[in-house]
Write an enzyme that holds these catalytic residues in place. Structure first.
Site, PDB file in Angstrom:
ATOM      1  CG  HIS A  46      -1.843  -1.120   1.375  1.00  0.00           C
ATOM      2  ND1 HIS A  46      -1.685  -2.100   2.318  1.00  0.00           N
ATOM      3  CD2 HIS A  46      -2.960  -1.453   0.679  1.00  0.00           C
ATOM      4  CE1 HIS A  46      -2.673  -2.978   2.213  1.00  0.00           C
ATOM      5  NE2 HIS A  46      -3.455  -2.617   1.224  1.00  0.00           N
ATOM      6  CD  GLU A 158       1.461  -3.640 -12.791  1.00  0.00           C
ATOM      7  OE1 GLU A 158       2.430  -4.398 -12.564  1.00  0.00           O
ATOM      8  OE2 GLU A 158       1.474  -2.730 -13.627  1.00  0.00           O
ATOM      9  CG  ASP A 160      -5.553  -7.289  -5.520  1.00  0.00           C
ATOM     10  OD1 ASP A 160      -5.952  -8.363  -5.071  1.00  0.00           O
ATOM     11  OD2 ASP A 160      -4.888  -6.478  -4.841  1.00  0.00           O
ATOM     12  CB  SER A 195      -1.504 -10.348   1.041  1.00  0.00           C
ATOM     13  OG  SER A 195      -2.856 -10.488   1.437  1.00  0.00           O
ATOM     14  NE  ARG A 197      -8.298 -12.317   2.393  1.00  0.00           N
ATOM     15  CZ  ARG A 197      -8.665 -11.480   1.431  1.00  0.00           C
ATOM     16  NH1 ARG A 197      -7.756 -10.960   0.617  1.00  0.00           N
ATOM     17  NH2 ARG A 197      -9.939 -11.150   1.269  1.00  0.00           N
TER      18      ARG A 197
HETATM   19  P1  AMP Z   1      -6.437  -4.034  -0.341  1.00  0.00           P
HETATM   20  O1  AMP Z   1      -6.291  -3.207   0.888  1.00  0.00           O
HETATM   21  O2  AMP Z   1      -5.911  -5.416  -0.216  1.00  0.00           O
HETATM   22  O3  AMP Z   1      -7.837  -3.969  -0.915  1.00  0.00           O
HETATM   23  O4  AMP Z   1      -5.508  -3.363  -1.424  1.00  0.00           O
HETATM   24  C1  AMP Z   1      -5.595  -1.983  -1.709  1.00  0.00           C
HETATM   25  C2  AMP Z   1      -4.721  -1.705  -2.889  1.00  0.00           C
HETATM   26  O5  AMP Z   1      -3.381  -2.061  -2.582  1.00  0.00           O
HETATM   27  C3  AMP Z   1      -5.116  -2.515  -4.133  1.00  0.00           C
HETATM   28  O6  AMP Z   1      -4.997  -1.679  -5.276  1.00  0.00           O
HETATM   29  C4  AMP Z   1      -4.103  -3.624  -4.129  1.00  0.00           C
HETATM   30  O7  AMP Z   1      -3.840  -4.150  -5.426  1.00  0.00           O
HETATM   31  C5  AMP Z   1      -2.880  -2.910  -3.586  1.00  0.00           C
HETATM   32  N1  AMP Z   1      -1.932  -3.876  -3.052  1.00  0.00           N
HETATM   33  C6  AMP Z   1      -2.160  -4.824  -2.098  1.00  0.00           C
HETATM   34  N2  AMP Z   1      -1.055  -5.576  -1.907  1.00  0.00           N
HETATM   35  C7  AMP Z   1      -0.114  -5.109  -2.764  1.00  0.00           C
HETATM   36  C8  AMP Z   1       1.229  -5.487  -3.082  1.00  0.00           C
HETATM   37  N3  AMP Z   1       1.831  -6.500  -2.467  1.00  0.00           N
HETATM   38  N4  AMP Z   1       1.876  -4.778  -4.025  1.00  0.00           N
HETATM   39  C9  AMP Z   1       1.270  -3.753  -4.671  1.00  0.00           C
HETATM   40  N5  AMP Z   1       0.016  -3.343  -4.429  1.00  0.00           N
HETATM   41  C10 AMP Z   1      -0.672  -4.022  -3.499  1.00  0.00           C
END
Ligand code: AMP
Length: 291
Positions: A46, A158, A160, A195, A197
């Site tokens: 993030h 990228e 996701d 992640s 998670r």
């Molecule tokens: P999330 O909080 O998991 O919904 O992710 C929010 C944003 O952060 C989304 O655009 C994800 O693709 C991005 N994101 C999550 N993990 C990563 C990562 N390891 N590398 C790059 N972007 C990420």
């Protein structure tokens, strides 16, 4: 430009009215606003989006909202990690100027019923097939956020990859003046894709999960060495299927923009995409394996 500058204060916005006014105020001063939507439990992945937004735009707004409508698994939703204080610190650390933290009622009103979305294969296969209704929820919340915030650019990972393609389709159709910026996937030092998670992985499961990036890098090397992509993929799939710690959802080779299938001679970029449950935790990863 706020790249590299640690913010000394941060605005916490809870309502659509407040976030709209905050963005309008920036625009009235001739400043551009970059938007980073997240579900919180922020990590370096993030942070990379916040930094990219800060390089591109004058002000960065981050949203933190665990969107109930994109979860098709109640346990995954109720167990989703939440670290609001650390999130605020991370956003400030990376130069974010404001955080939008609405509640469910603010974003959805009385009902969390959302419309079905049909973007062809993008909302039918892979994540869509494995998580029925997932992209209906993603499109519902991202569309609401884009309407509320009206940023100049929005930054997505990228990591996701299919979500990024879905969001680009939404923006083309409904928010034509908004620029969607895809940012590289960030990995931990051992190769595991970062992640939120990952904190739910046991030590044993985290170890086992390394087979996911290892498989992707193997596929890239095998193809670069002249291997037939589909045979390489089959071999890798069998290898994952044989691993008792891995519950494979899919491993596939798709075009990064429209998720069309790889065929010999077709121009890329093509990505190997993988999703699996490891120790009960659902993990995603991908890697560009054909230029
Ligand atoms: P999330 O909080 O998991 O919904 O992710 C929010 C944003 O952060 C989304 O655009 C994800 O693709 C991005 N994101 C999550 N993990 C990563 C990562 N390891 N590398 C790059 N972007 C990420």
């Amino acid at each position: 430009m706020n790249q590299g500058k640690r913010a000394i204060s941060i605005r916490i916005l809870k309502t659509i009215k407040d976030v709209s006014e905050w963005v309008e105020e920036a625009h009235s001063q001739g400043l551009t606003v970059g938007f980073v939507p997240t579900m919180g439990a922020l990590h370096s992945g993030h942070a990379s989006l916040i930094s990219a937004a800060g390089e591109d735009c004058d002000r960065v707004l981050v949203s933190v909202f665990v969107n109930p409508t994109q979860f098709n698994d109640a346990a995954d939703f109720s167990g989703y990690p939440s670290t609001p204080d650390a999130d605020l610190a991370l956003v400030m650390e990376h130069g974010g100027a404001a955080v939008f933290m609405p509640d469910v009622q603010e974003m959805y009103g009385q009902t969390t019923q959302v419309n079905r979305v049909d973007y062809g294969r993008l909302t039918a296969g892979w994540e869509a097939a494995d998580r029925p209704g997932h992209f209906d929820g993603v499109v519902a919340i991202v569309d609401r956020l884009f309407h509320a915030v009206r940023p100049d650019a929005a930054f997505f990972g990228e990591k996701d990859l299919q979500q990024l393609a879905v969001v680009k389709t939404l923006a083309r159709r409904s928010h034509p003046n908004l620029r969607i910026v895809g940012c590289p996937l960030i990995r931990d030092v051992d190769g595991l894709a970062l992640s939120s998670r990952n904190v739910r992985l046991s030590i044993e499961a985290r170890d086992a999960a390394l087979i996911l990036p290892q498989t992707l890098f193997f596929i890239r090397e095998a193809i670069a060495a002249g291997g037939d992509p589909l045979l390489v993929l089959d071999e890798s799939r069998r290898n994952l299927d044989e691993n008792p710690m891995i519950e494979l959802a899919y491993l596939d080779l798709v075009h990064g923009e429209d998720f069309s299938a790889w065929t010999p001679g077709k121009s890329g970029p093509f990505y190997a995409i993988v999703t699996a449950k490891v120790g009960g935790v659902r993990l995603l990863d991908n890697l560009q394996v054909v230029p």
